[in-house]
Design a protein around this motif. Sequence first.
Motif, short mmCIF file in Angstrom:
data_model
loop_
_atom_site.label_atom_id
_atom_site.label_comp_id
_atom_site.label_asym_id
_atom_site.label_seq_id
_atom_site.Cartn_x
_atom_site.Cartn_y
_atom_site.Cartn_z
N VAL A 118 -4.30 -0.68 -3.02
CA VAL A 118 -5.59 -0.91 -2.34
C VAL A 118 -6.63 0.07 -2.88
N GLY A 119 -6.26 1.35 -2.97
CA GLY A 119 -7.20 2.36 -3.46
C GLY A 119 -7.64 2.12 -4.90
N ALA A 120 -6.73 1.59 -5.71
CA ALA A 120 -7.06 1.33 -7.11
C ALA A 120 -7.96 0.11 -7.27
N LEU A 121 -7.82 -0.88 -6.39
CA LEU A 121 -8.57 -2.13 -6.53
C LEU A 121 -9.88 -2.15 -5.76
N ALA A 122 -9.95 -1.46 -4.63
CA ALA A 122 -11.13 -1.51 -3.76
C ALA A 122 -12.17 -0.48 -4.21
N ASP A 123 -13.42 -0.78 -3.94
CA ASP A 123 -14.47 0.20 -4.19
C ASP A 123 -14.47 1.28 -3.11
N ARG A 124 -14.08 0.90 -1.91
CA ARG A 124 -13.95 1.82 -0.78
C ARG A 124 -12.89 1.28 0.15
N TRP A 125 -12.21 2.16 0.89
CA TRP A 125 -11.29 1.72 1.93
C TRP A 125 -11.14 2.84 2.94
N LEU B 203 -15.22 -4.52 -1.46
CA LEU B 203 -15.40 -4.83 -2.88
C LEU B 203 -16.86 -5.15 -3.12
N ASP B 204 -17.45 -4.49 -4.12
CA ASP B 204 -18.81 -4.80 -4.52
C ASP B 204 -18.74 -5.87 -5.60
N PHE B 205 -19.58 -6.90 -5.46
CA PHE B 205 -19.64 -7.94 -6.49
C PHE B 205 -20.64 -7.56 -7.54
#
Length: 145
Positions: A118-125, A141-143
């Motif tokens: 999750v931390g690697a894929l998300a911009d924030r969590w 996730l920012d587009f």
Amino acid sequence: MTQETTRTEHSASTRQFTVLLSPTRRGARLARLLSTAHLGDWGLPTDPAAHIVAELAANAAVHGRVPCRDFRLSLAVHGDALLRIEVTDTRGERLPPLPGAVHVPSDDAEAGRGLLVVGALADRWGVDLGPAPRKTVWAELDFVR
């Protein structure tokens, strides 16, 4: 599913989907499938969101499980620029490590990598508490336009 457990909202600036799912492997799999279907219907990319949903839903089913209490998956797209994924369970006393405090498991460990993914894929969590006895683990996730 019944009308009481799902909600889809379409508007110009925000699109939302919320569903209650059983805290089982089947519920976690359904969370991933439903998120992929809704993002596809909204014309948005499904990856990496599907991977994040899969990890958060699996954690809710394994670590947040309370018999006879569902977990909630929520997707919200704000202005085609931001996707917020939320998974809420009723084990507020069992908190995951916060971002930056997730430890890397040993190479031979069979579990413990979900929040690293999750931390690697998300911009924030992060994690939000309450109302008791709930907790919500969220990812954004920012587009890129």
